[in-house]
Structures are given as C-alpha cells and as structure tokens.
Write an enzyme that holds these catalytic residues in place. Structure first.
Site, PDB file in Angstrom:
ATOM      1  N   HIS A  35       0.835  -1.204   0.000  1.00 15.06           N
ATOM      2  CA  HIS A  35       0.000   0.000   0.000  1.00 15.06           C
ATOM      3  C   HIS A  35       0.869   1.252   0.000  1.00 15.06           C
ATOM      4  O   HIS A  35       0.440   2.317  -0.437  1.00 15.06           O
ATOM      5  CB  HIS A  35      -0.933  -0.010   1.212  1.00 15.06           C
ATOM      6  CG  HIS A  35      -0.254   0.290   2.521  1.00 15.06           C
ATOM      7  ND1 HIS A  35       0.672  -0.559   3.087  1.00 15.06           N
ATOM      8  CD2 HIS A  35      -0.368   1.345   3.359  1.00 15.06           C
ATOM      9  CE1 HIS A  35       1.104  -0.034   4.232  1.00 15.06           C
ATOM     10  NE2 HIS A  35       0.497   1.109   4.420  1.00 15.06           N
ATOM     11  N   ARG A  36       2.086   1.127   0.508  1.00 17.56           N
ATOM     12  CA  ARG A  36       3.100   2.173   0.401  1.00 17.56           C
ATOM     13  C   ARG A  36       4.395   1.503  -0.031  1.00 17.56           C
ATOM     14  O   ARG A  36       4.731   0.420   0.453  1.00 17.56           O
ATOM     15  CB  ARG A  36       3.295   2.901   1.745  1.00 17.56           C
ATOM     16  CG  ARG A  36       2.121   3.784   2.142  1.00 17.56           C
ATOM     17  CD  ARG A  36       2.434   4.545   3.414  1.00 17.56           C
ATOM     18  NE  ARG A  36       1.411   5.526   3.707  1.00 17.56           N
ATOM     19  CZ  ARG A  36       1.460   6.353   4.748  1.00 17.56           C
ATOM     20  NH1 ARG A  36       2.479   6.308   5.586  1.00 17.56           N
ATOM     21  NH2 ARG A  36       0.500   7.228   4.958  1.00 17.56           N
ATOM     22  N   LYS A  87       9.867  -2.828   2.894  1.00 20.01           N
ATOM     23  CA  LYS A  87      11.107  -2.713   3.664  1.00 20.01           C
ATOM     24  C   LYS A  87      11.192  -3.851   4.662  1.00 20.01           C
ATOM     25  O   LYS A  87      10.226  -4.143   5.362  1.00 20.01           O
ATOM     26  CB  LYS A  87      11.132  -1.372   4.410  1.00 20.01           C
ATOM     27  CG  LYS A  87      12.495  -1.034   4.982  1.00 20.01           C
ATOM     28  CD  LYS A  87      13.434  -0.572   3.896  1.00 20.01           C
ATOM     29  CE  LYS A  87      14.847  -0.372   4.425  1.00 20.01           C
ATOM     30  NZ  LYS A  87      15.537  -1.639   4.692  1.00 20.01           N
ATOM     31  N   LYS A 146       4.681  -2.274  12.099  1.00 25.18           N
ATOM     32  CA  LYS A 146       5.660  -1.377  12.729  1.00 25.18           C
ATOM     33  C   LYS A 146       5.759  -0.065  11.960  1.00 25.18           C
ATOM     34  O   LYS A 146       5.791   1.012  12.569  1.00 25.18           O
ATOM     35  CB  LYS A 146       7.028  -2.065  12.793  1.00 25.18           C
ATOM     36  CG  LYS A 146       7.130  -3.145  13.844  1.00 25.18           C
ATOM     37  CD  LYS A 146       8.566  -3.573  14.065  1.00 25.18           C
ATOM     38  CE  LYS A 146       9.114  -4.328  12.885  1.00 25.18           C
ATOM     39  NZ  LYS A 146      10.507  -4.806  13.134  1.00 25.18           N
ATOM     40  N   ASP A 154       4.151   5.717  11.384  1.00 27.57           N
ATOM     41  CA  ASP A 154       3.826   6.461  10.166  1.00 27.57           C
ATOM     42  C   ASP A 154       5.031   6.611   9.241  1.00 27.57           C
ATOM     43  O   ASP A 154       5.260   7.667   8.647  1.00 27.57           O
ATOM     44  CB  ASP A 154       3.248   7.841  10.508  1.00 27.57           C
ATOM     45  CG  ASP A 154       2.469   8.432   9.329  1.00 27.57           C
ATOM     46  OD1 ASP A 154       1.991   7.644   8.489  1.00 27.57           O
ATOM     47  OD2 ASP A 154       2.343   9.664   9.256  1.00 27.57           O
ATOM     48  N   LYS A 186      10.035  -9.039   4.042  1.00 24.92           N
ATOM     49  CA  LYS A 186      11.005  -9.853   4.791  1.00 24.92           C
ATOM     50  C   LYS A 186      11.505 -10.959   3.878  1.00 24.92           C
ATOM     51  O   LYS A 186      10.774 -11.431   2.999  1.00 24.92           O
ATOM     52  CB  LYS A 186      10.373 -10.470   6.039  1.00 24.92           C
ATOM     53  CG  LYS A 186      11.381 -10.770   7.132  1.00 24.92           C
ATOM     54  CD  LYS A 186      11.910  -9.489   7.753  1.00 24.92           C
ATOM     55  CE  LYS A 186      12.836  -9.779   8.935  1.00 24.92           C
ATOM     56  NZ  LYS A 186      13.246  -8.530   9.595  1.00 24.92           N
ATOM     57  N   ASP A 212      19.811  -8.715   8.697  1.00 24.50           N
ATOM     58  CA  ASP A 212      19.002  -9.390   9.703  1.00 24.50           C
ATOM     59  C   ASP A 212      19.882 -10.466  10.333  1.00 24.50           C
ATOM     60  O   ASP A 212      21.110 -10.378  10.256  1.00 24.50           O
ATOM     61  CB  ASP A 212      17.737  -9.979   9.061  1.00 24.50           C
ATOM     62  CG  ASP A 212      16.594 -10.176  10.063  1.00 24.50           C
ATOM     63  OD1 ASP A 212      16.693 -11.118  10.866  1.00 24.50           O
ATOM     64  OD2 ASP A 212      15.638  -9.387  10.049  1.00 24.50           O
TER      65      ASP A 212
END
Length: 340
Positions: free
Chosen positions: A104-105, A109, A133, A138, A145, A187
């Site tokens: 949606h954005r 990430k 998160k 925002d 992931k 990670d």
C-alpha cells in the site's frame, strides 16, 4: 480505525521464532520443520498463526469493514526460489524466500536473514510485523522480509558470496528488489558485507538505475551506508524500554522506580542487536545480569561486563570459559531468572 491504530494493537503479538520444511495438512503457509515443532507444543500456534491471532483480536476494536481488514491481514505476494550450489564436490539445493506483505506504500522494507530455521511462514509473519511497525510510527513503507535457509557457519565466505549474489539475481529477475519496489536490510546472519554484495549485483543487473545504491540499506559506510546504522536497532530497544518504564501505570504494576539506573536486565541474544542494547543499558546505569545465546547463557547477579564478554566470545567463539560469569548449559532457564 486507521491502519496505524490497528497495528498498534496488533503489535502486542509476541514473536516466536519458527521454521518450515515439510508439507503440512492445511497448505503451504503451515509448513513446519522439527525446529518449530520442538519450540511449540501441539496446542500452541506457530509464529504466523500467532501474529494473525493478535491481528484478529485487535481488529475487533476497528471500525474498518471486514473486507478491508481481510485485505490488511493478507500477504500480497511471496517469492520462493531454489537454486543449486556446489559444496565439497556435491550439489546442494538452496531455498530462499521473500515476502511482500503490503504494498500500500512503497517500497517494501525488511531484512534478509540467513538461518537453517528460515521458512515461509516465518518470513510471512515477519513481513506482516514490518507492515504494522511502519504503520505505528507512520513510516511510508510496506512490510517485507526475506531469508535463505542456510547456516552461514557451514559455508565459506566465497560460497556465501555466490549464494547471496544468486539469490539477488532471482530477486532482480522477479522484480522483488529495487529502490522503489522492495529494499532489503541486514538481519540474523547477515550484515554490511552481504548488503554490499546485494547492491553490487543489483547495479550489474540494472546499470541504468541512477538510484541503484538505494536498493538495500545497512551497507558499509564506504558503499554509501549511514553512520549509526549498526547500533540503531539496539539503541531502539533501549529507548523503547526506557519510555515504557516512564509510564506510572507500568511502574505501579511492576513495582519499579521507572529509571534505567540500577535496573537489572537479562538479554536474549548477543548478536548485533543484543550487544548494542546491552551496551546502552550498561552505559546508562543498568545491571546486565544475564545474556542468553543459542548454546549457553552467561549469568552473574552482580553484573556482567558487556565489552569483556564480547571480546571473550570473539576470541573463543563462545561464552564457555568466561571467568566473570556463571555459564549455564541450559540457556532458556536464564530467561526465567529473577530480574526487573
């Protein structure tokens, strides 16, 4: 209720590491390995199920329509790849995943981890938590992931580079990486070195992309990385707990004075996040009495010198033999020890 408020409720979910490997009875998303089966009882939900369970609980407080909630909950797309890699004269099949929970954005990430416990349901669950998160604070990113099902310790540096570059090539071919599409990060089991390999492979695949260096974060400073990135997550853990302890209702329930000073802390994990979180707690007056790793734990009710323990592990590869703490062979028991 906005996605941010819904995510704030949903993010109460407790993360439990898990992994897949064989086909279950209800489809691909419930694949599990023996690691997951050993970590959870037959009546306990797996990681992805737990995340979705907490989402469902939070969604009861939302005014969004059921259709919208189902859309928010569902993972947009998942990539599963396998490719051959030669090791000791034999061919080993490597499996990797990338999940884009919400687009949606953009960009999506989220990190890429290397672990023998990596599986599809874990990657999906972590990508969902990344969405929530980002929504909570925002940050205008979707949740992503990824991971490769290997133990990095079993492979040489040259082999790890070939694996990383091949996985990146798969991401490029399937449009699962790019500054405006999906931006990985370090990670578990990965760091600036792996991010540099990814960035270099991307640049070779898309030489015309002037923003190519932004295809991945967590790079070394010499490759365009950001100062402070290494310790940022551990510092975030410290800030989060410091603010949490500042609430009067928390202090009352915990019977705690609300200050970091003289607070006793037990840390699970001593990788990049655990090390820096421990350092920040220690430097601000807390007492680190236990540090838990996958094989053993270090425990000292009088406090552990974080830097000395780190130097010992770098030299010996383990906590074992560290003279200034009790070494516990059943590390999970230390998580249940008394502390603030």
């Amino acid at each position: 209720m906005t996605l941010s408020l819904l995510a704030a409720n949903c993010f109460k979910a407790a993360s439990r590491r898990s992994a897949f490997g064989r086909i279950g009875t209800v489809g691909l998303r419930t694949l599990t390995t023996s690691v997951t089966d050993q970590a959870t009882g037959p009546e306990e939900p797996k990681f992805l199920q737990a995340v979705e369970l907490y989402f469902d609980r939070a969604s009861k407080h939302s005014t969004a329509s059921p259709d919208t909630l189902r859309h928010i909950k569902s993972t947009d797309t998942v990539l599963s790849v396998t490719f051959p890699m030669e090791k000791n004269g034999k061919t080993v099949m490597i499996r990797g995943y990338r999940s884009q929970h919400s687009r949606h954005r953009l960009p999506c990430k989220g990190g890429i981890r290397y672990s023998s416990e990596v599986d599809l349901q874990e990657v999906e669950a972590l990508s969902a938590l990344m969405t929530y998160k980002c929504a909570v604070v925002d940050v205008p990113f979707g949740g992503g992931k990824g991971g490769i099902m290997i133990n990095p310790k079993d492979w040489t540096d040259a082999e790890l580079e070939r694996i990383t570059r091949r996985f990146t090539l798969e991401l490029c071919q399937k449009n699962f990486i790019g500054p405006g599409v999906d931006v990985p990060a370090p990670d578990v089991g990965t760091g600036p070195r792996e991010m540099g390999w990814i960035a270099d492979t991307y640049r070779n695949f898309y030489p015309q992309d002037v923003n190519g260096a932004a295809c991945v974060t967590g790079k070394a400073l010499s490759l365009g990385g950001v100062r402070g990135r290494t310790e940022a997550t551990g510092l975030g853990v410290y800030y989060g707990i410091r603010e949490f302890l500042g609430y009067p209702e928390v202090q009352k329930q915990m019977k705690h004075h609300g200050k970091i000073q003289d607070t006793t802390v037990i840390v699970q994990g001593f990788g990049n996040v655990g090390y820096w979180a421990s350092k920040f707690f220690e430097s601000n007056g807390a007492k680190i009495i236990g540090i838990v790793e996958h094989d053993v734990a270090a425990y000292n009710p009088s406090g552990i010198n974080v830097e000395q323990l780190s130097l010992w592990r770098k030299e010996h590869g383990t906590f074992r033999g560290f003279p200034d703490a009790q070494i516990i062979s059943e590390p999970m028991t230390v998580l249940e020890a008394e502390c603030d």
